[in-house]
Structures are given as C-alpha cells and as structure tokens.
Design a protein around this motif. Structure first.
Motif, PDB file in Angstrom:
ATOM      1  N   PRO A 179     -62.732  72.694 -15.861  1.00  0.00           N
ATOM      2  CA  PRO A 179     -62.717  73.127 -17.268  1.00  0.00           C
ATOM      3  C   PRO A 179     -63.627  74.338 -17.490  1.00  0.00           C
ATOM      4  O   PRO A 179     -64.665  74.473 -16.844  1.00  0.00           O
ATOM      5  N   ARG A 180     -63.239  75.201 -18.407  1.00  0.00           N
ATOM      6  CA  ARG A 180     -64.022  76.411 -18.675  1.00  0.00           C
ATOM      7  C   ARG A 180     -65.434  76.061 -19.150  1.00  0.00           C
ATOM      8  O   ARG A 180     -66.400  76.738 -18.814  1.00  0.00           O
ATOM      9  N   ARG A 189     -54.406  65.797 -20.192  1.00  0.00           N
ATOM     10  CA  ARG A 189     -55.534  65.942 -19.272  1.00  0.00           C
ATOM     11  C   ARG A 189     -55.557  64.793 -18.272  1.00  0.00           C
ATOM     12  O   ARG A 189     -54.895  63.771 -18.448  1.00  0.00           O
ATOM     13  N   SER A 231     -64.925  64.462 -12.940  1.00  0.00           N
ATOM     14  CA  SER A 231     -64.810  64.212 -14.377  1.00  0.00           C
ATOM     15  C   SER A 231     -65.982  63.446 -14.955  1.00  0.00           C
ATOM     16  O   SER A 231     -66.207  63.474 -16.166  1.00  0.00           O
ATOM     17  N   VAL A 282     -59.675  67.137 -16.703  1.00  0.00           N
ATOM     18  CA  VAL A 282     -59.050  68.386 -16.268  1.00  0.00           C
ATOM     19  C   VAL A 282     -57.744  68.598 -17.028  1.00  0.00           C
ATOM     20  O   VAL A 282     -56.942  67.659 -17.176  1.00  0.00           O
ATOM     21  N   GLU A 283     -57.531  69.798 -17.518  1.00  0.00           N
ATOM     22  CA  GLU A 283     -56.298  70.081 -18.247  1.00  0.00           C
ATOM     23  C   GLU A 283     -55.120  70.206 -17.294  1.00  0.00           C
ATOM     24  O   GLU A 283     -55.240  70.760 -16.203  1.00  0.00           O
ATOM     25  N   ASP A 334     -54.334  73.501 -15.792  1.00  0.00           N
ATOM     26  CA  ASP A 334     -55.230  74.025 -14.764  1.00  0.00           C
ATOM     27  C   ASP A 334     -54.974  73.413 -13.385  1.00  0.00           C
ATOM     28  O   ASP A 334     -55.677  73.737 -12.427  1.00  0.00           O
TER      29      ASP A 334
END
Length: 260
Positions: free
Chosen positions: A82-83, A178, A194, A200-201, A204
C-alpha cells in the motif's frame, strides 16, 4: 538479400524489426500472459527460499480484475505494498538511480479475502472464527526455536509496532477489493505483511506464484539462525525443486463469512 522489386527497409523499419518489435513482444507476454519472478529475502521461508524463481500466470490477474474468478486463500501473491505503508516504511519505497521512487514488489501468502474476519493470538491465525491450521510453516519455526508467539505482531491482526502505519486491532475485517496477506516466516519481524502494512489492494496484485521453476534442484534441509534472522546452513540430499504452489490443506477447513 533484398528482392529487386522490394524497396530497401528504412532505418526506422530496421530499428523496429531488429530491436523494438522483440521488446514489444516480450512486454506483451510478460504483462498479459506469463512471467517469472525472483524471490528476494526470507519472508516466505521455509517454503520459498531466497533466489528461487516462480512462474506467474499473468492472464489470471487480468481476469480477476475484470471480475472473472478470484484468488484463493492460501495462494501466494506478488503485489505492491500500500502507498501509505511505502510512505512510512523506508525499505518499501525504493529509488531508481535517484531519478524517481517506486514501490517494490513483495511476495506473501493470501490469508483473508474481502469480508473475512482475521484474528491472531499466540501466533495462531483465526479466519471467520475458524482456527487456521498453519502447521505447514509453524512446525518448521517451532523446530528452529524461533516461532513468534509473544510479540504484538503475534497477538494482533494489525499492530502499530515498529512503524505506526496501522492501528492496533485484535480482529480485522478485510475491506472490499483488498486482501490480507502474511509471510510464511513466523519469526519476530520475519515478514512485513498485512499485520503491519495493512491490507493489499486488488489493483496492486501482479499475480499468483503458481510453481517454482528455478533452481531445478535444492538441498532438502535448511537451518535458520534465529538471532541473525538469516539462513544458517543448507544441508541434506539434493532434491527436485520443480513444484506446484498449491494452497496448504489447512485452508480447506475455513468458512466463508456470513453476509448480514
């Protein structure tokens, strides 16, 4: 030899035929059909070792993103973190020659699908109220003497420890679109997943590791230095390393969440 009735190719045509066309073909294959990905590090020990290469069928990912099918619990996913996590964790934000930054790909196991309720106590994972038999990996770490059952990461579905990217939660419900992922390395701080970076998307996710293809052979046994957080020694017979990466049997017993 150029045929008399055909004009000689231009410099641009030569460039396309000899250089750009093969590159374009390779890009199409690796982005939409299949590719190989190298394992970097020990976060998927003992099942995947540093330097092994896995086969990733990319077409699956595009179908799933289009709403056709879904990854399964127990699959091994390749994805970008994730960003928010990359912004807060330095080694999840890499620099390319100082010109730009990017999120490096990670490889972890899919534990929870959208809607799943995840809880972790004493290193044991529970999904939708059903304990997950993680003996495919925890047996190894118990034998090595460094299965983490005491830390915040071993007793929370998400923990702010180390980086403060997520909040402390005893139970976490995976949001729509996600996935909840964990590394097979269950030592303390053996995997950034996680539990500390959040879910997590789907967008991605680059794909699923379907099989190990390299090296062809590997040593049967590996010992781990718990204090150093690294492999101590490979030993035993050489065994065939080609293998499919199917979900461990423990995931068969998990229930799907009940929709209210």
């Amino acid at each position: 030899m150029t045929r008399p009735d055909r004009p000689a190719p231009t410099a641009l045509q030569k460039l396309w035929k000899e250089l750009l066309e093969p590159i374009a073909f390779a890009v199409v294959i690796t982005q939409f059909v299949a590719t190989l990905v190298g394992v970097d590090g020990v976060s998927m020990m003992p099942n995947l070792r540093n330097g092994e290469r896995v086969f990733v069928p990319k077409y699956e990912t595009w179908l799933h993103k289009a709403g056709v099918g879904e990854f399964k619990r127990g699959d091994i996913l390749i994805f970008k973190p994730p960003r928010e996590a990359s912004a807060g964790i330095s080694n999840l934000n890499k620099s390319a020659f100082g010109l730009w930054t990017y999120r490096p790909f990670l490889i972890k196991r899919l534990i929870g699908l959208p809607g799943d309720r995840i809880s972790i106590t004493g290193g044991e994972v529970t999904v939708n109220g059903t304990p997950l038999d993680s003996s495919w990996t925890t047996d190894y770490w118990q034998q090595q003497g460094c299965w983490d059952t005491q830390s915040d990461l071993a007793n929370n579905a998400t923990a702010s420890v180390n980086y403060g990217v997520v909040q402390d939660r005893k139970e976490f419900t995976v949001p729509e679109g996600r996935y909840y992922v964990m590394g097979d390395n269950r030592t303390q701080n053996g995997s950034e997943d996680s539990r500390m970076i959040g879910p997590v998307e789907r967008r991605d996710v680059a794909g699923r590791a379907a099989a190990v293809v390299w090296p062809i052979m590997r040593k049967a046994n590996v010992t781990y230095d718990c204090s150093a957080g690294a492999v101590a020694e490979f030993n035993g017979d050489n065994v065939l390393n080609w293998r499919l990466l199917t979900p461990p049997a423990g995931f068969d017993a998990l229930k799907t969440p009940v929709t209210p």
